[in-house]
Design a protein around this motif. Structure first.
Motif, PDB file in Angstrom:
ATOM      1  N   ILE A 136      18.858  46.877  35.784  1.00  0.00           N
ATOM      2  CA  ILE A 136      18.963  45.466  36.162  1.00  0.00           C
ATOM      3  C   ILE A 136      20.064  44.774  35.361  1.00  0.00           C
ATOM      4  N   LYS A 137      20.145  45.093  34.073  1.00  0.00           N
ATOM      5  CA  LYS A 137      21.189  44.514  33.227  1.00  0.00           C
ATOM      6  C   LYS A 137      22.579  44.902  33.729  1.00  0.00           C
ATOM      7  N   GLU A 138      22.761  46.197  33.974  1.00  0.00           N
ATOM      8  CA  GLU A 138      24.060  46.681  34.447  1.00  0.00           C
ATOM      9  C   GLU A 138      24.366  46.160  35.848  1.00  0.00           C
ATOM     10  N   LEU A 139      23.340  46.049  36.667  1.00  0.00           N
ATOM     11  CA  LEU A 139      23.522  45.549  38.023  1.00  0.00           C
ATOM     12  C   LEU A 139      23.997  44.105  38.010  1.00  0.00           C
ATOM     13  N   ASN A 140      23.401  43.296  37.137  1.00  0.00           N
ATOM     14  CA  ASN A 140      23.815  41.894  37.027  1.00  0.00           C
ATOM     15  C   ASN A 140      25.253  41.782  36.529  1.00  0.00           C
ATOM     16  N   GLU A 141      25.598  42.615  35.546  1.00  0.00           N
ATOM     17  CA  GLU A 141      26.975  42.611  35.036  1.00  0.00           C
ATOM     18  C   GLU A 141      27.954  43.049  36.126  1.00  0.00           C
ATOM     19  N   SER A 142      27.535  44.034  36.912  1.00  0.00           N
ATOM     20  CA  SER A 142      28.386  44.520  37.989  1.00  0.00           C
ATOM     21  C   SER A 142      28.595  43.448  39.051  1.00  0.00           C
ATOM     22  N   LYS A 143      27.545  42.707  39.360  1.00  0.00           N
ATOM     23  CA  LYS A 143      27.666  41.624  40.340  1.00  0.00           C
ATOM     24  C   LYS A 143      28.606  40.538  39.836  1.00  0.00           C
ATOM     25  N   ASP A 144      28.541  40.254  38.534  1.00  0.00           N
ATOM     26  CA  ASP A 144      29.438  39.255  37.944  1.00  0.00           C
ATOM     27  C   ASP A 144      30.893  39.714  38.042  1.00  0.00           C
ATOM     28  N   ARG A 145      31.124  41.009  37.736  1.00  0.00           N
ATOM     29  CA  ARG A 145      32.488  41.544  37.835  1.00  0.00           C
ATOM     30  C   ARG A 145      32.980  41.508  39.273  1.00  0.00           C
ATOM     31  N   ALA A 146      32.097  41.839  40.201  1.00  0.00           N
ATOM     32  CA  ALA A 146      32.472  41.836  41.616  1.00  0.00           C
ATOM     33  C   ALA A 146      32.854  40.429  42.074  1.00  0.00           C
ATOM     34  N   ALA A 147      32.102  39.433  41.598  1.00  0.00           N
ATOM     35  CA  ALA A 147      32.406  38.046  41.959  1.00  0.00           C
ATOM     36  C   ALA A 147      33.748  37.614  41.371  1.00  0.00           C
ATOM     37  N   GLU A 148      33.995  38.023  40.131  1.00  0.00           N
ATOM     38  CA  GLU A 148      35.271  37.692  39.484  1.00  0.00           C
ATOM     39  C   GLU A 148      36.441  38.359  40.214  1.00  0.00           C
ATOM     40  N   LEU A 149      36.247  39.625  40.583  1.00  0.00           N
ATOM     41  CA  LEU A 149      37.304  40.345  41.294  1.00  0.00           C
ATOM     42  C   LEU A 149      37.514  39.778  42.697  1.00  0.00           C
ATOM     43  N   LYS A 150      36.453  39.265  43.296  1.00  0.00           N
ATOM     44  CA  LYS A 150      36.593  38.628  44.607  1.00  0.00           C
ATOM     45  C   LYS A 150      37.517  37.420  44.515  1.00  0.00           C
ATOM     46  N   ASN A 151      37.381  36.658  43.436  1.00  0.00           N
ATOM     47  CA  ASN A 151      38.269  35.516  43.221  1.00  0.00           C
ATOM     48  C   ASN A 151      39.713  35.973  43.025  1.00  0.00           C
ATOM     49  N   THR A 152      39.881  37.062  42.256  1.00  0.00           N
ATOM     50  CA  THR A 152      41.225  37.610  42.033  1.00  0.00           C
ATOM     51  C   THR A 152      41.850  38.060  43.345  1.00  0.00           C
ATOM     52  N   LEU A 153      41.068  38.776  44.146  1.00  0.00           N
ATOM     53  CA  LEU A 153      41.552  39.228  45.450  1.00  0.00           C
ATOM     54  C   LEU A 153      41.964  38.041  46.322  1.00  0.00           C
ATOM     55  N   GLY A 154      41.146  36.995  46.282  1.00  0.00           N
ATOM     56  CA  GLY A 154      41.440  35.803  47.085  1.00  0.00           C
ATOM     57  C   GLY A 154      42.737  35.130  46.674  1.00  0.00           C
ATOM     58  N   LEU A 155      42.979  35.056  45.370  1.00  0.00           N
ATOM     59  CA  LEU A 155      44.203  34.422  44.873  1.00  0.00           C
ATOM     60  C   LEU A 155      45.447  35.178  45.328  1.00  0.00           C
ATOM     61  N   TYR A 156      45.416  36.506  45.198  1.00  0.00           N
ATOM     62  CA  TYR A 156      46.593  37.286  45.577  1.00  0.00           C
ATOM     63  C   TYR A 156      46.741  37.389  47.092  1.00  0.00           C
ATOM     64  N   ASN A 157      45.632  37.356  47.793  1.00  0.00           N
ATOM     65  CA  ASN A 157      45.709  37.329  49.253  1.00  0.00           C
ATOM     66  C   ASN A 157      46.386  36.040  49.722  1.00  0.00           C
ATOM     67  N   LYS A 158      46.016  34.940  49.096  1.00  0.00           N
ATOM     68  CA  LYS A 158      46.629  33.648  49.435  1.00  0.00           C
ATOM     69  C   LYS A 158      48.119  33.657  49.101  1.00  0.00           C
ATOM     70  N   PHE A 159      48.461  34.231  47.945  1.00  0.00           N
ATOM     71  CA  PHE A 159      49.862  34.314  47.539  1.00  0.00           C
ATOM     72  C   PHE A 159      50.667  35.159  48.531  1.00  0.00           C
ATOM     73  N   ALA A 160      50.077  36.270  48.972  1.00  0.00           N
ATOM     74  CA  ALA A 160      50.758  37.141  49.938  1.00  0.00           C
ATOM     75  C   ALA A 160      50.964  36.426  51.268  1.00  0.00           C
ATOM     76  N   LEU A 161      49.938  35.729  51.722  1.00  0.00           N
ATOM     77  CA  LEU A 161      50.048  34.989  52.986  1.00  0.00           C
ATOM     78  C   LEU A 161      51.109  33.898  52.887  1.00  0.00           C
ATOM     79  N   ASN A 162      51.144  33.207  51.751  1.00  0.00           N
ATOM     80  CA  ASN A 162      52.153  32.160  51.549  1.00  0.00           C
ATOM     81  C   ASN A 162      53.564  32.733  51.452  1.00  0.00           C
ATOM     82  N   SER A 163      53.648  34.035  51.126  1.00  0.00           N
ATOM     83  CA  SER A 163      54.949  34.705  51.053  1.00  0.00           C
ATOM     84  C   SER A 163      55.388  35.240  52.411  1.00  0.00           C
ATOM     85  N   GLY A 164      54.580  34.977  53.431  1.00  0.00           N
ATOM     86  CA  GLY A 164      54.932  35.408  54.777  1.00  0.00           C
ATOM     87  C   GLY A 164      54.456  36.801  55.139  1.00  0.00           C
TER      88      GLY A 164
END
Length: 272
Positions: free
Chosen positions: A67-95
C-alpha cells in the motif's frame, strides 16, 4: 519515418528526452508521442491477486509495504502526467502533431508494441537506477526502431560520427543517418588494430554509399580514442549498430555498443 516516441520515467533526464524528441520531430517532420509506463502499479495488482495464497503471518507486513509503495507510485504517476501534459502542450504549440500515452504494464513489452520500422525512440541514459536505465539494454536489443540514447539535449544534428564495422547493423544505422540527416556531415569511422582490415571494411561502405557528405577514417585504439575524436571534432551524434544478427559477432559488437553507450556523454543512436 512517421513518429517519434519520447519515453520518460522518474529520471532527471525527462527534460532532455522530451526536448530532444521535439527537436528531432521538427527536423524530420514526425508525429511525437510522450510515453510513460508504470510498472509498479501493474506489479502490485498481481501481488494483490496472490494475497489469497500467502502465509497469514506475513500478509500484514506485505499489505503495508504494498500500500505504501502503491501510494508513492500513484503520486509519481500523477507528477509524470503533469510533465507529459506540459511537453505535449509545448509540442502542439510548436506545430507538431502530439499525443500522450500513459499506461500500466511492462515497459519493454509496451515499447515493442509501439515501435516499428517507421518510428524512432528517445530514452534517457542515467547512472541512477531508474526504470529506463534498468531496462536499457533490453529496450535496445528488442525494439525494432532506431533508438536515441542520451544524457544531454539534442539541439542540432549537423555532424554525425558513425561507428562502422561492416556488419548488417552498422549498414542499417548508416542507411538510417544518410536517409534522415541528409544535410549533416557524416564521418564513417572504423575502430581497428589493423589498417589493412580497416581499409577493407571502409571500402565496402564507400562502394555502397555515395553521399557527398561522407568522410571515412580509421582509428587504432579503444573506444576512449573514438570518443576523444568525437569531442575534438564537435560531433553532435554518434551512430552505431547494437546487436548483430550473427551469433558469433553479436557478442563482440554488442559489447562494443554497450560500452559506447555507457561511456559516451554524447547522444547515441543505435539500431539492432
Amino acid at each position: 519515418m512517421k513518429k517519434i516516441i519520447a519515453c520518460i520515467d522518474s529520471s532527471s533526464l525527462n527534460k532532455n528526452v522530451c526536448e530532444s524528441a521535439i527537436n528531432i520531430a521538427k527536423m524530420l517532420n514526425l508525429k511525437i508521442y510522450f510515453l510513460n509506463v508504470n510498472e509498479v502499479l501493474q506489479d502490485y495488482a498481481t501481488s494483490f491477486a496472490m494475497m489469497g495464497v500467502m502465509d497469514p503471518t506475513h500478509q500484514y507486513h506485505i499489505d503495508y509495504e504494498i500500500i505504501k509503495e502503491l501510494n508513492e507510485s500513484k503520486d509519481r504517476a500523477a507528477e509524470l502526467k503533469n510533465t507529459l501534459g506540459l511537453y505535449n502542450k509545448f509540442a502542439l504549440n510548436s506545430g507538431l502533431d502530439s499525443q500522450i500515452i500513459q499506461e500500466e504494464g511492462d515497459l519493454v513489452v509496451k515499447i515493442q508494441s509501439l515501435c516499428d520500422d517507421e518510428s524512432i525512440l528517445v530514452i534517457g541514459n542515467s547512472a541512477s537506477s531508474n526504470q529506463i536505465s534498468r531496462n536499457l539494454f533490453d529496450i535496445i536489443k528488442y525494439a525494432k526502431s532506431p533508438i536515441f540514447t542520451l544524457s544531454s539535449n539534442i539541439q542540432k544534428v549537423d555532424k554525425i560520427l558513425v561507428a562502422y564495422d561492416g556488419s548488417n547493423t552498422s549498414d542499417k544505422i548508416l542507411d538510417f543517418v544518410c536517409k534522415n540527416f541528409k544535410n549533416a556531415e557524416k564521418i564513417i569511422l572504423n575502430l581497428n588494430e589493423s589498417k589493412e582490415k580497416s581499409d577493407q571494411i571502409l571500402s565496402k561502405a564507400k562502394e555502397t554509399y555515395s553521399d557527398e557528405n561522407l568522410k571515412f577514417i580509421s582509428i587504432h585504439g579503444s573506444i576512449d580514442e573514438m570518443l576523444d575524436f568525437a569531442n575534438k571534432n564537435e560531433i553532435d551524434l554518434i551512430a552505431c549498430g547494437a546487436f548483430n544478427s550473427n551469433p558469433i559477432k553479436r557478442f563482440f559488437f554488442g559489447s562494443f555498443s554497450a560500452e559506447l553507450i555507457e561511456e559516451s556523454k554524447l547522444p547515441i543512436v543505435t539500431i539492432s
